[in-house]
Design a protein around this motif. Structure first.
Motif, short mmCIF file in Angstrom:
data_model
loop_
_atom_site.label_atom_id
_atom_site.label_comp_id
_atom_site.label_asym_id
_atom_site.label_seq_id
_atom_site.Cartn_x
_atom_site.Cartn_y
_atom_site.Cartn_z
N THR A 1 19.77 9.74 27.98
CA THR A 1 19.97 8.56 29.09
C THR A 1 21.35 7.82 28.72
O THR A 1 21.62 7.39 27.44
N TYR A 2 22.10 7.62 29.68
CA TYR A 2 23.41 6.99 29.70
C TYR A 2 23.09 5.38 29.47
O TYR A 2 22.43 4.71 30.46
N LEU A 3 23.39 4.91 28.42
CA LEU A 3 23.21 3.16 28.39
C LEU A 3 24.47 2.44 28.36
O LEU A 3 24.04 1.41 28.81
N ASP A 4 25.40 3.13 28.41
CA ASP A 4 26.82 2.36 28.70
C ASP A 4 28.02 3.39 28.92
O ASP A 4 27.99 4.57 28.36
N ILE A 5 28.93 3.07 29.77
CA ILE A 5 29.96 4.10 30.29
C ILE A 5 31.14 3.16 30.66
O ILE A 5 31.20 2.14 31.20
N LYS A 6 32.27 3.69 29.95
CA LYS A 6 33.38 2.99 30.21
C LYS A 6 34.45 4.12 30.70
O LYS A 6 34.86 4.99 30.04
N PRO A 7 34.69 3.85 31.92
CA PRO A 7 35.55 5.21 32.70
C PRO A 7 36.76 4.93 32.13
O PRO A 7 37.35 4.27 31.29
N THR A 8 37.36 6.14 32.60
CA THR A 8 39.01 6.39 32.30
C THR A 8 39.62 6.97 33.62
O THR A 8 39.10 7.51 34.25
N ASP A 9 40.97 6.63 33.53
CA ASP A 9 41.87 7.09 34.72
C ASP A 9 42.78 8.27 34.11
O ASP A 9 43.30 8.95 34.99
N ALA A 10 42.65 8.65 32.82
CA ALA A 10 43.33 9.72 32.30
C ALA A 10 43.14 10.92 32.55
O ALA A 10 43.94 11.89 32.65
N PHE A 11 41.81 11.40 33.31
CA PHE A 11 41.55 12.64 33.63
C PHE A 11 40.40 12.67 34.63
O PHE A 11 39.81 11.39 34.62
N PRO A 12 40.21 13.62 35.45
CA PRO A 12 39.12 13.46 36.57
C PRO A 12 37.60 13.47 35.68
O PRO A 12 37.47 13.88 34.68
N MET A 13 36.64 12.68 36.57
CA MET A 13 35.52 12.35 35.84
C MET A 13 34.44 12.80 36.77
O MET A 13 34.45 12.89 37.98
N ILE A 14 33.25 13.15 36.18
CA ILE A 14 32.27 13.52 37.11
C ILE A 14 31.00 12.34 37.39
O ILE A 14 30.55 11.99 38.36
N ILE A 15 31.13 11.70 36.18
CA ILE A 15 30.13 10.62 36.10
C ILE A 15 31.15 9.04 36.30
O ILE A 15 32.52 9.32 36.09
N SER A 16 30.35 8.03 36.55
CA SER A 16 30.97 6.68 36.65
C SER A 16 30.12 5.60 36.23
O SER A 16 28.94 5.96 35.60
N ALA A 17 30.62 4.44 35.96
CA ALA A 17 29.87 3.33 35.47
C ALA A 17 28.60 3.23 36.27
O ALA A 17 27.56 2.52 35.63
N ALA A 18 28.60 3.61 37.39
CA ALA A 18 27.21 3.49 38.32
C ALA A 18 26.08 4.21 37.78
O ALA A 18 25.05 4.24 38.25
N ASP A 19 26.31 5.18 36.82
CA ASP A 19 25.54 6.16 36.48
C ASP A 19 24.61 5.51 35.10
O ASP A 19 23.85 6.21 34.57
N VAL A 20 25.02 4.46 34.84
CA VAL A 20 24.35 3.90 33.61
C VAL A 20 22.80 3.87 34.04
O VAL A 20 22.55 3.26 34.89
N GLY A 21 22.24 4.24 32.99
CA GLY A 21 20.37 4.33 33.23
C GLY A 21 20.01 5.57 33.84
O GLY A 21 18.86 6.19 33.63
N ARG A 22 21.14 6.38 34.14
CA ARG A 22 20.69 7.80 34.58
C ARG A 22 20.57 8.91 33.35
O ARG A 22 21.13 8.30 32.40
N ASN A 23 20.16 10.20 33.44
CA ASN A 23 19.91 11.08 32.32
C ASN A 23 21.18 11.94 32.51
O ASN A 23 21.23 12.45 33.63
N ILE A 24 21.67 12.45 31.37
CA ILE A 24 22.80 13.47 31.32
C ILE A 24 22.19 14.92 32.33
O ILE A 24 23.17 15.56 33.02
N VAL A 25 21.03 15.17 32.21
CA VAL A 25 20.64 16.38 32.87
C VAL A 25 20.60 16.15 34.30
O VAL A 25 20.57 17.29 35.17
N ASP A 26 20.64 14.89 34.84
CA ASP A 26 20.65 14.78 36.40
C ASP A 26 22.15 14.73 36.76
O ASP A 26 22.33 14.82 38.05
N LEU A 27 22.99 14.73 35.82
CA LEU A 27 24.65 14.61 36.15
C LEU A 27 25.35 15.79 36.04
O LEU A 27 26.36 16.02 36.72
N LEU A 28 25.25 16.15 34.94
CA LEU A 28 26.02 17.45 34.45
C LEU A 28 24.98 18.93 34.73
O LEU A 28 23.89 18.61 34.74
N PRO A 29 25.73 19.85 34.94
CA PRO A 29 25.06 21.12 35.03
C PRO A 29 24.37 21.23 33.67
O PRO A 29 24.50 20.84 32.57
#
Length: 289
Positions: free
Chosen positions: A212-240
């Motif tokens: 479970t993602y408990l905190d996320i600090k995004p970055t603009d340095a490279f493309p991202m699949i996840i965002s700060a809005a995904d806090v509380g969701r599980n990694i298996v629901d967001l990544l392959p």
């Protein structure tokens, strides 16, 4: 009593011991009633002595305990005419409020006037609500002592309505200045750490052992699949699923070893294959960063 009545000629001879004349019967009844009354009075006196003894023991215990406790025990009474007075005050008042017990018992306004002006409306509202409902009074507020110190205190009391209509609050007040300062320091530390993290260009994620993602600090340095809005969701629901399992296995290794480890992962983002160097730190037995 029968011998006395017989000697005085107040017994009816024909009835023997059961034969009382009108006067003798009245005297016998009065004597029996008085005797029973004396027994009842004696029992009541014994009960009163026992109650007084228990009361003295309780008062002694309260005095001794209140002297040892850092909390300030009190009984605050509001009379039907609105007058407020302290019926009891423990010695801790001298340490917390810097005033003597005698001063407070003589003039309750000394304590009430010490309430910080910014906290007075909240305090007054809490007292009125407690008086109206006879519910528990529980509040944190600031006081200003005679030496000019600003202290945080926490009070809790239970009101009771007395037969004359007065309301008495039986409660305790403790000083929590150190705790409040520690909370403020912690908040300042968290702000400072957050500012440092925000200055780091990397993606930073705090994740639980279960993914479970408990905190996320995004970055603009490279493309991202996840965002700060995904806090509380599980990694298996967001990544392959395969990539999620890789990261979960890596996190489990770090938690078991208790040491930071470095991993390299590939990730397809917007038709672009990215390679990531991931440093995973154990934060506590159930979380990694």
């Amino acid at each position: 009593i029968m011998a006395y009545l017989a000697h005085q000629g107040m017994l009816s001879p024909g009835l023997g011991l059961l034969g009382f004349g009108p006067v003798g019967g009245a005297i016998a009844l009065a004597w029996v009633t008085a005797h029973r009354l004396r027994l009842q009075i004696h029992r009541l006196q014994q009960q009163n002595r026992l109650c007084e003894s228990n009361l003295r023991k309780n008062e002694q215990w309260l005095q001794q305990y209140s002297q040892l406790s850092p909390g300030n025990f009190y009984i605050l009474v509001q009379e039907p005419d609105g007058q407020v007075r302290f019926e009891f005050m423990s010695s801790a008042i001298e340490t917390i409020h810097e005033v003597s017990v005698e001063q407070v018992l003589q003039d309750a306004s000394i304590i009430l006037n010490a309430i910080h002006p910014e906290d007075l409306p909240t305090y007054s509202a809490a007292v009125l609500a407690s008086a109206a409902t006879l519910g528990t009074f529980s509040l944190q507020w600031r006081i200003i002592t005679p030496s000019g110190q600003v202290k945080w205190v926490q009070g809790q009391s239970q009101p009771q309505r007395r037969p004359n209509g007065a309301i008495a609050w039986y409660g305790v007040v403790i000083e929590i200045t150190d705790r409040k300062q520690a909370e403020a320091d912690l908040q300042q530390t968290e702000k400072r750490h957050r500012a440092i993290l925000d200055a780091i260009p990397d993606l930073i994620i705090r994740m639980g052992r279960d993914g479970t993602y408990l905190d996320i600090k995004p970055t603009d340095a490279f493309p991202m699949i996840i965002s700060a809005a995904d806090v509380g969701r599980n990694i298996v629901d967001l990544l392959p699923l395969e990539i999620a399992r890789q990261r979960l296995n890596a996190a489990e290794k770090v938690l078991q070893s208790g040491q930071m480890q470095v991993f390299e992962f590939s990730l397809q983002v917007a038709e672009e294959l990215l390679w990531e160097e991931v440093r995973i730190f154990p934060l506590n037995p159930e979380e990694v960063v």
